[in-house]
Design an enzyme around this catalytic site. Structure first.
Site, PDB file in Angstrom:
ATOM      1  N   GLU A   2       0.814  -1.220   0.186  1.00 33.31           N
ATOM      2  CA  GLU A   2      -0.018   0.009   0.054  1.00 33.31           C
ATOM      3  C   GLU A   2       0.863   1.097   0.037  1.00 33.31           C
ATOM      4  O   GLU A   2       1.723   1.375   1.074  1.00 33.31           O
ATOM      5  CB  GLU A   2      -0.637   0.161   1.191  1.00 33.31           C
ATOM      6  CG  GLU A   2      -1.967   1.208   1.204  1.00 33.31           C
ATOM      7  CD  GLU A   2      -2.431   1.394   2.267  1.00 33.31           C
ATOM      8  OE1 GLU A   2      -3.932   1.863   2.353  1.00 33.31           O
ATOM      9  OE2 GLU A   2      -2.236   1.217   3.545  1.00 33.31           O
TER      10      GLU A   2
ATOM     11  N   HIS B  79     -11.563  -1.433   1.798  1.00 31.31           N
ATOM     12  CA  HIS B  79     -12.045  -1.279   3.158  1.00 31.31           C
ATOM     13  C   HIS B  79     -11.848   0.058   3.387  1.00 31.31           C
ATOM     14  O   HIS B  79     -12.443   0.489   4.613  1.00 31.31           O
ATOM     15  CB  HIS B  79     -11.538  -2.067   4.276  1.00 31.31           C
ATOM     16  CG  HIS B  79      -9.941  -1.815   4.480  1.00 31.31           C
ATOM     17  ND1 HIS B  79      -9.072  -2.194   3.546  1.00 31.31           N
ATOM     18  CD2 HIS B  79      -9.391  -1.332   5.450  1.00 31.31           C
ATOM     19  CE1 HIS B  79      -7.998  -1.769   3.950  1.00 31.31           C
ATOM     20  NE2 HIS B  79      -8.181  -1.415   5.141  1.00 31.31           N
ATOM     21  N   ASP B  80     -11.095   0.913   2.789  1.00 30.72           N
ATOM     22  CA  ASP B  80     -10.958   2.326   3.323  1.00 30.72           C
ATOM     23  C   ASP B  80     -11.681   3.468   2.252  1.00 30.72           C
ATOM     24  O   ASP B  80     -11.778   4.295   2.674  1.00 30.72           O
ATOM     25  CB  ASP B  80      -9.539   2.765   3.211  1.00 30.72           C
ATOM     26  CG  ASP B  80      -8.663   2.062   4.066  1.00 30.72           C
ATOM     27  OD1 ASP B  80      -9.003   1.779   5.356  1.00 30.72           O
ATOM     28  OD2 ASP B  80      -7.435   1.828   3.975  1.00 30.72           O
TER      29      ASP B  80
HETATM   30  C1  NOJ Z   1      -4.193   1.588   5.769  1.00 25.88           C
HETATM   31  C2  NOJ Z   1      -5.140   0.599   5.981  1.00 25.88           C
HETATM   32  O1  NOJ Z   1      -5.738   0.249   5.088  1.00 25.88           O
HETATM   33  C3  NOJ Z   1      -6.357   1.382   6.845  1.00 25.88           C
HETATM   34  O2  NOJ Z   1      -7.184   0.494   7.042  1.00 25.88           O
HETATM   35  C4  NOJ Z   1      -5.691   1.461   8.198  1.00 25.88           C
HETATM   36  O3  NOJ Z   1      -6.465   2.365   9.075  1.00 25.88           O
HETATM   37  C5  NOJ Z   1      -4.380   2.439   8.049  1.00 25.88           C
HETATM   38  N1  NOJ Z   1      -3.427   1.911   7.005  1.00 25.88           N
HETATM   39  C6  NOJ Z   1      -3.253   2.389   9.414  1.00 25.88           C
HETATM   40  O4  NOJ Z   1      -3.085   0.806   9.403  1.00 25.88           O
END
Ligand code: NOJ
Length: 609
Positions: free
Chosen positions: A292, A364-365
């Site tokens: 990511e 999920h974000d």
């Molecule tokens: C990225 C993740 O996808 C997210 O859900 C998370 O809150 C942050 N990183 C912190 O780990």
């Protein structure tokens, strides 16, 4: 269309160096957010046994890999992205035996499993952090500890080592009474950043990764992995620290500056990723890794994913999902297809010869794309726009990701009250922006939350029309940890499974194309039209084989851009029904539409040229 023969994939579809033409060059990944997928024990939280019970559904969809969001032991401050023991399963999700069973059952169906790796930070309840609170311990510098500013009272505003703000609101520094110092947390104060400058930290992380790989998992999705290296000066000061050599950026409207410029894609990131590759993956085969990478651009993606550089197989870039947000995530900017095209073009072109792309709009974000950019106000438009965005993701060159429920066209939650939200990011942002800094009105913040809040993606998976959508038994004692979307009565897997026109069936066709068409898996990508306000068109080419993808990404009728018409005007015949590989409406309609030079709302067509 050329049928896929993996050994015949061209070099441009190559990848992780260890194996030419790695298996993931034409794989599709399915992301599971365990908490919201399937509850097996009636406590209202999805679990591992629940996932195992749904593997036949995932196998039917045809995907190759499951990415499992974190199931490790965790206080659940950030739904598992705050890990207190990397080698234990959180009891809310089950046991290590359940995890082994899931792995075995997935593998038996030919599905690989990659796990989330969250090592930019741990939980503050991790044993490493607890030890680190003692300045005399071996782990004293496993995290970013700093004293309060001289002359200031520790714990009081203004005493923080620099002015960085956390992405989850407030200062990025938390004072710890026991140690008498501050620690850095880019995310919540229960997610302290690990100090990757320390080789002992890196070794502990690699040991843990090897432990999981030896247990049989097939790789990792690496959480904010490009934030592990921070800019520090020769004396170890972070930007903006008193006595340091590097200035910080000015504070923004909420009184903080962002750590991004100094913590994203930092100076030692390539070194750390190469070391990780050497220590964990070099001698292994059959795995895949995706990092990511917020704040990382297309050019750096090319470098990091170039097999020759031995870093990562692919990255998630985010510029294309930021096009409808302003300076803050909570500023709404109208969706504009030209901005989307600009970002996707940059991403695709950068990996034309070297490197690889991952393809997604949902996770999920991210809010559900059908509500965010599509149209969920009528059943017809919901299904059609969901298919259009599915076509967009799956017809580019790279590895596509499907987020649970996306294959059903699940929509945003449409919450109207703050107490419906569970996500700490949304709740903190509301408090900070509306109540403390007063930079946004209540109404405008609620609107922004409804559009961008992460809980939109986290409502329970809609399996059927029963009380809790089949996520948990209708007569269970508990209740889902977050409310089920009332539209599960119409939008659910049971209703779509056998319907050839459903969003689900459309996604099956997309997965199938990725597997069986060399053109889709490996063909070169080229943009056709550069400035249309509604239509996004591109071609894929492999040798003499060529297809055109034309998408009306708007809810209004659109005329075909001239450049698309010119492409279609080859040969003596008009566009024939049999040339239509896929349509978000149907082949008869789309053949006519192309002939007439116009597309209906959300009409997307794949044409064999
Ligand atoms: C990225 C993740 O996808 C997210 O859900 C998370 O809150 C942050 N990183 C912190 O780990």
């Amino acid at each position: 269309m050329t049928t896929l023969n993996r050994s015949a994939l061209p070099d441009s579809a190559r990848t992780n160096g260890a194996t030419p033409n790695p298996w993931w060059a034409n794989a599709v990944v399915y992301q599971i957010y365990p908490r919201s997928f399937q509850d097996s024990n009636g406590d209202g939280i999805g679990d591992l046994k629940g996932i195992t019970s749904r593997l036949d559904y995932i196998a039917d969809l045809g995907v190759d890999v499951i990415w499992l969001s974190p199931v490790y032991q965790s206080p659940q401050d950030d739904n598992g992205y705050d890990i207190s023991d990397y080698q234990a399963i959180d009891p809310i999700f089950g046991t290590m035996a359940d995890m082994d069973e899931l792995l075995e059952q997935a593998h038996a169906r030919g599905i690989k499993v990659i796990m989330d790796l969250v090592v930019n930070h741990t939980s503050d309840e991790h044993a490493w952090f607890q030890e680190s609170r003692d300045p005399d311990s071996d782990k004293a510098d496993w995290y970013w500890w700093r004293p309060a500013r001289e002359g200031k009272t520790p714990g009081e505003p203004g005493a923080e080592p620099n002015q960085w703000g956390s992405y989850f609101g407030g200062s990025a520094w938390q004072y710890d009474e026991q140690r008498g110092e501050y620690f850095l947390h880019q995310y919540s104060k229960k997610q302290p950043d690990l100090n990757w400058e320390n080789p002992a930290v890196r070794k502990a992380v690699y040991d843990m990764m090897n432990w999981w790989m030896d247990r049989g998992i097939d790789g990792f999705r690496m959480d904010v992995i490009t934030q592990i290296s921070k800019v520090v000066d020769a004396d170890g000061h972070l930007p903006g620290e008193p006595g340091g050599a590097i200035d910080d950026y000015p504070a923004g409207e909420e009184g903080y500056s962002s750590p991004y410029p100094f913590c994203s894609d930092g100076p030692r990131i390539d070194e750390f990723l190469k070391e990780m590759r050497r220590e964990v993956f070099e001698k292994r085969g059959g795995y895949m890794n995706v990092g990511e990478a917020p704040g990382v651009d297309a050019v750096r993606n090319e470098f990091i994913t170039d097999p020759a550089n031995k870093e990562l197989d692919m990255l998630f870039l985010f510029d294309h999902v930021g096009i409808d947000q302003g300076d803050s995530k909570w500023d709404i900017v109208k969706f504009d297809v030209r901005h989307l095209r600009e970002q996707l073009k940059a991403q695709q072109e950068a990996v034309h010869d070297r490197g690889w792309a991952s393809l997604f709009t949902c996770n999920h974000d991210q809010p559900r794309v059908v509500t965010r950019w599509g149209d969920d106000t009528s059943e017809e438009m919901r299904a059609r726009s969901a298919k259009a965005f599915g076509m967009l993701v799956h017809l580019h060159r790279g590895t596509p990701y499907v987020y649970q429920g996306e294959e059903l066209g699940m929509t945003g939650a449409h919450f109207t009250k703050l107490d419906q939200y569970r996500d700490l990011e949304s709740i903190n942002a509301y408090r900070q922006r509306v109540e403390e800094a007063k930079v946004q009105s209540k109404e405008s913040m609620m609107e922004a939350l409804a559009l961008f809040g992460r809980d939109n993606a986290r409502t329970p998976m809609q399996w059927d029309g029963s009380k809790y959508a089949g996520f948990m038994a209708a007569d269970a004692k508990g209740e889902p940890w977050i409310s089920v979307n009332p539209n599960h009565v119409e939008i659910n897997a049971a209703a779509q499974f056998d319907d050839p026109d459903s969003v689900y069936s459309f996604y099956k066709r997309l997965v199938n194309l990725r597997h069986n068409s060399a053109l889709v898996a490996a063909g070169a990508w080229e943009l056709v039209d550069d400035d249309d306000e509604k239509v996004y068109a591109f071609t894929r080419t492999l040798g003499d084989d060529r297809m055109l993808v034309v998408l009306n990404l708007s809810g209004k009728h659109a005329e075909l851009p001239k450049s698309v018409e010119r492409l279609l005007e080859r040969g003596a015949h008009a566009v024939r029904e049999e040339d239509i590989v896929l349509s978000t409406i149907d082949a008869i309609h789309s053949a006519k539409a192309l002939e007439n030079g116009e597309l209906a709302a959300w009409e997307g067509v794949v044409v064999q040229l």
